[in-house]
Scaffold this motif. Structure first.
Motif, PDB file in Angstrom:
ATOM      1  N   PRO A  29     -25.898  51.660 -47.856  1.00  6.60           N
ATOM      2  CA  PRO A  29     -25.091  51.965 -46.667  1.00  6.60           C
ATOM      3  C   PRO A  29     -23.782  52.662 -47.042  1.00  6.60           C
ATOM      4  O   PRO A  29     -23.356  52.643 -48.200  1.00  6.60           O
ATOM      5  CB  PRO A  29     -24.837  50.588 -46.050  1.00  6.60           C
ATOM      6  CG  PRO A  29     -24.978  49.631 -47.180  1.00  6.60           C
ATOM      7  CD  PRO A  29     -25.997  50.215 -48.114  1.00  6.60           C
ATOM      8  N   TRP A  30     -23.155  53.272 -46.070  1.00  2.00           N
ATOM      9  CA  TRP A  30     -21.871  53.946 -46.229  1.00  2.00           C
ATOM     10  C   TRP A  30     -20.819  52.885 -46.517  1.00  2.00           C
ATOM     11  O   TRP A  30     -20.539  52.021 -45.685  1.00  2.00           O
ATOM     12  CB  TRP A  30     -21.585  54.700 -44.947  1.00  2.00           C
ATOM     13  CG  TRP A  30     -20.384  55.572 -44.846  1.00  2.00           C
ATOM     14  CD1 TRP A  30     -19.427  55.497 -43.868  1.00  2.00           C
ATOM     15  CD2 TRP A  30     -20.013  56.675 -45.675  1.00  2.00           C
ATOM     16  NE1 TRP A  30     -18.490  56.489 -44.043  1.00  2.00           N
ATOM     17  CE2 TRP A  30     -18.827  57.234 -45.156  1.00  2.00           C
ATOM     18  CE3 TRP A  30     -20.576  57.246 -46.829  1.00  2.00           C
ATOM     19  CZ2 TRP A  30     -18.188  58.311 -45.730  1.00  2.00           C
ATOM     20  CZ3 TRP A  30     -19.947  58.335 -47.402  1.00  2.00           C
ATOM     21  CH2 TRP A  30     -18.764  58.853 -46.858  1.00  2.00           C
ATOM     22  N   HIS A  31     -20.225  52.900 -47.712  1.00  5.67           N
ATOM     23  CA  HIS A  31     -19.347  51.806 -48.110  1.00  5.67           C
ATOM     24  C   HIS A  31     -18.267  52.289 -49.072  1.00  5.67           C
ATOM     25  O   HIS A  31     -18.309  53.410 -49.579  1.00  5.67           O
ATOM     26  CB  HIS A  31     -20.164  50.683 -48.758  1.00  5.67           C
ATOM     27  CG  HIS A  31     -20.703  51.050 -50.112  1.00  5.67           C
ATOM     28  ND1 HIS A  31     -21.772  51.903 -50.287  1.00  5.67           N
ATOM     29  CD2 HIS A  31     -20.313  50.691 -51.363  1.00  5.67           C
ATOM     30  CE1 HIS A  31     -22.022  52.050 -51.577  1.00  5.67           C
ATOM     31  NE2 HIS A  31     -21.152  51.337 -52.252  1.00  5.67           N
ATOM     32  N   PHE A  32     -17.310  51.422 -49.339  1.00  2.00           N
ATOM     33  CA  PHE A  32     -16.256  51.696 -50.309  1.00  2.00           C
ATOM     34  C   PHE A  32     -15.842  50.394 -50.971  1.00  2.00           C
ATOM     35  O   PHE A  32     -16.191  49.300 -50.525  1.00  2.00           O
ATOM     36  CB  PHE A  32     -15.047  52.368 -49.639  1.00  2.00           C
ATOM     37  CG  PHE A  32     -14.235  51.441 -48.758  1.00  2.00           C
ATOM     38  CD1 PHE A  32     -13.060  50.873 -49.217  1.00  2.00           C
ATOM     39  CD2 PHE A  32     -14.644  51.135 -47.460  1.00  2.00           C
ATOM     40  CE1 PHE A  32     -12.307  50.025 -48.408  1.00  2.00           C
ATOM     41  CE2 PHE A  32     -13.909  50.293 -46.645  1.00  2.00           C
ATOM     42  CZ  PHE A  32     -12.726  49.733 -47.126  1.00  2.00           C
ATOM     43  N   HIS A  33     -15.092  50.495 -52.041  1.00  2.00           N
ATOM     44  CA  HIS A  33     -14.574  49.317 -52.745  1.00  2.00           C
ATOM     45  C   HIS A  33     -13.381  49.751 -53.589  1.00  2.00           C
ATOM     46  O   HIS A  33     -13.253  50.945 -53.935  1.00  2.00           O
ATOM     47  CB  HIS A  33     -15.659  48.680 -53.635  1.00  2.00           C
ATOM     48  CG  HIS A  33     -16.496  49.670 -54.374  1.00  2.00           C
ATOM     49  ND1 HIS A  33     -16.013  50.433 -55.419  1.00  2.00           N
ATOM     50  CD2 HIS A  33     -17.784  50.055 -54.204  1.00  2.00           C
ATOM     51  CE1 HIS A  33     -16.970  51.220 -55.872  1.00  2.00           C
ATOM     52  NE2 HIS A  33     -18.050  51.020 -55.151  1.00  2.00           N
ATOM     53  N   PRO A  34     -12.486  48.838 -53.933  1.00  2.00           N
ATOM     54  CA  PRO A  34     -11.287  49.208 -54.695  1.00  2.00           C
ATOM     55  C   PRO A  34     -11.566  49.506 -56.162  1.00  2.00           C
ATOM     56  O   PRO A  34     -10.677  49.978 -56.874  1.00  2.00           O
ATOM     57  CB  PRO A  34     -10.372  47.987 -54.537  1.00  2.00           C
ATOM     58  CG  PRO A  34     -11.296  46.850 -54.250  1.00  2.00           C
ATOM     59  CD  PRO A  34     -12.439  47.437 -53.468  1.00  2.00           C
ATOM     60  N   GLU A  35     -12.785  49.249 -56.628  1.00  5.07           N
ATOM     61  CA  GLU A  35     -13.123  49.501 -58.021  1.00  5.07           C
ATOM     62  C   GLU A  35     -13.476  50.967 -58.270  1.00  5.07           C
ATOM     63  O   GLU A  35     -13.979  51.653 -57.382  1.00  5.07           O
ATOM     64  CB  GLU A  35     -14.310  48.633 -58.454  1.00  5.07           C
ATOM     65  CG  GLU A  35     -14.020  47.153 -58.556  1.00  5.07           C
ATOM     66  CD  GLU A  35     -14.004  46.446 -57.217  1.00  5.07           C
ATOM     67  OE1 GLU A  35     -13.557  45.288 -57.153  1.00  5.07           O
ATOM     68  OE2 GLU A  35     -14.440  47.059 -56.211  1.00  5.07           O
ATOM     69  N   ILE A  36     -13.210  51.451 -59.466  1.00  2.00           N
ATOM     70  CA  ILE A  36     -13.704  52.741 -59.934  1.00  2.00           C
ATOM     71  C   ILE A  36     -15.198  52.572 -60.218  1.00  2.00           C
ATOM     72  O   ILE A  36     -15.632  51.528 -60.714  1.00  2.00           O
ATOM     73  CB  ILE A  36     -12.966  53.155 -61.223  1.00  2.00           C
ATOM     74  CG1 ILE A  36     -11.463  53.312 -60.950  1.00  2.00           C
ATOM     75  CG2 ILE A  36     -13.554  54.433 -61.818  1.00  2.00           C
ATOM     76  CD1 ILE A  36     -10.613  53.279 -62.203  1.00  2.00           C
ATOM     77  N   GLU A  37     -15.991  53.583 -59.885  1.00  6.32           N
ATOM     78  CA  GLU A  37     -17.445  53.489 -60.091  1.00  6.32           C
ATOM     79  C   GLU A  37     -17.964  54.699 -60.866  1.00  6.32           C
ATOM     80  O   GLU A  37     -17.549  55.836 -60.615  1.00  6.32           O
ATOM     81  CB  GLU A  37     -18.166  53.400 -58.747  1.00  6.32           C
ATOM     82  CG  GLU A  37     -19.694  53.369 -58.877  1.00  6.32           C
ATOM     83  CD  GLU A  37     -20.404  53.179 -57.551  1.00  6.32           C
ATOM     84  OE1 GLU A  37     -21.378  53.904 -57.295  1.00  6.32           O
ATOM     85  OE2 GLU A  37     -19.968  52.302 -56.759  1.00  6.32           O
ATOM     86  N   LEU A  38     -18.870  54.430 -61.806  1.00  7.81           N
ATOM     87  CA  LEU A  38     -19.606  55.482 -62.500  1.00  7.81           C
ATOM     88  C   LEU A  38     -21.082  55.221 -62.241  1.00  7.81           C
ATOM     89  O   LEU A  38     -21.602  54.166 -62.606  1.00  7.81           O
ATOM     90  CB  LEU A  38     -19.318  55.467 -63.993  1.00  7.81           C
ATOM     91  CG  LEU A  38     -20.050  56.521 -64.834  1.00  7.81           C
ATOM     92  CD1 LEU A  38     -19.576  57.926 -64.455  1.00  7.81           C
ATOM     93  CD2 LEU A  38     -19.854  56.271 -66.326  1.00  7.81           C
ATOM     94  N   ALA A  39     -21.769  56.152 -61.585  1.00 10.38           N
ATOM     95  CA  ALA A  39     -23.178  55.973 -61.203  1.00 10.38           C
ATOM     96  C   ALA A  39     -24.038  57.025 -61.885  1.00 10.38           C
ATOM     97  O   ALA A  39     -23.743  58.226 -61.804  1.00 10.38           O
ATOM     98  CB  ALA A  39     -23.338  56.072 -59.687  1.00 10.38           C
TER      99      ALA A  39
END
Length: 226
Positions: A29-39
């Motif tokens: 789903p369309w989402h966000f979070h305060p963490e940096i992400e590498l996918a």
């Protein structure tokens, strides 16, 4: 539609997370979070949405996302062919390596990398081919070897940043519900600080400064569990 806040859950002995996902399809789903992400996409293809950018992804797709940048990955139908969706995802907080770490002179390249990550960076296949096995090894690494693996990944990304493509527009600003994010972060912090204690809905609702019923409805509306 506003993005929903994802609660990225941490173990007690982790300063960053590496998870592998093996699914029938990507349907995030369309989402966000305060963490940096590498996918890193290991298997699958479809559409990737990051901020105001919509593009296609396939095997080898490697994207770095700054904090609170909304995003999703969605598999696209393949005409009846069997398709799996496999990805490696790394999460870290800006403070994971300690307050002031990014300001060290030796970290200048890494700091520059994270400064442009809020726009989302898509790296070329050569960089992805170097990073993927390192991310895989981090799943089973422990102690200082785990930390050294993270630093090696950061160095490869920093060296490949010049050829990386920025995904969002220059003037893009996330339309996240900051009040919801702050409220739910306060709740999550309280839960993690009292994991060993019996907790009730009224107690947690009080932390959010809401009634029991209103808080229950609110959680379903503004959060997402991946």
């Amino acid at each position: 539609m506003r993005a929903r806040l994802e609660d990225v859950q941490w173990g007690p002995d982790e300063s960053f997370l590496v998870r592998s996902y093996n699914l029938p399809r990507f349907d995030v789903p369309w989402h966000f979070h305060p963490e940096i992400e590498l996918a890193c996409i290991v298997e699958g293809e479809g559409d990737r949405c990051v901020g105001d950018h919509l593009g296609a992804f396939t095997v080898g797709d490697l994207v770095l996302l700054g904090p609170n940048l909304p995003h999703y990955w969605r598999s696209v139908g393949t005409g009846g062919k069997n398709q799996r969706a496999r990805a490696l995802v790394l999460h870290m907080r800006p403070t994971s390596l300690g307050q002031g770490f990014w300001e060290l002179p030796e970290c200048r390249e890494w700091k520059q990398l994270l400064d442009v990550a809020p726009r989302g960076l898509c790296f070329d296949p050569v960089i992805s081919a170097q990073v993927q096995p390192l991310m895989e090894s981090l799943e089973s690494s422990e102690g200082t070897n785990r930390l050294l693996g993270l630093l090696e990944i950061l160095q490869i990304l920093a060296e490949g940043a010049d050829s990386a493509v920025s995904l969002t527009g220059v003037g893009y600003s996330p339309d996240n519900d900051s009040r919801a994010a702050d409220r739910m972060r306060r709740v999550y912090d309280y839960l993690y600080a009292h994991l060993a204690e019996p907790l009730s809905l009224p107690e947690i609702a009080q932390v959010a400064r809401m009634s029991d019923a209103a808080f229950s409805r609110y959680c379903k509306k503004v959060t997402v569990e991946l």
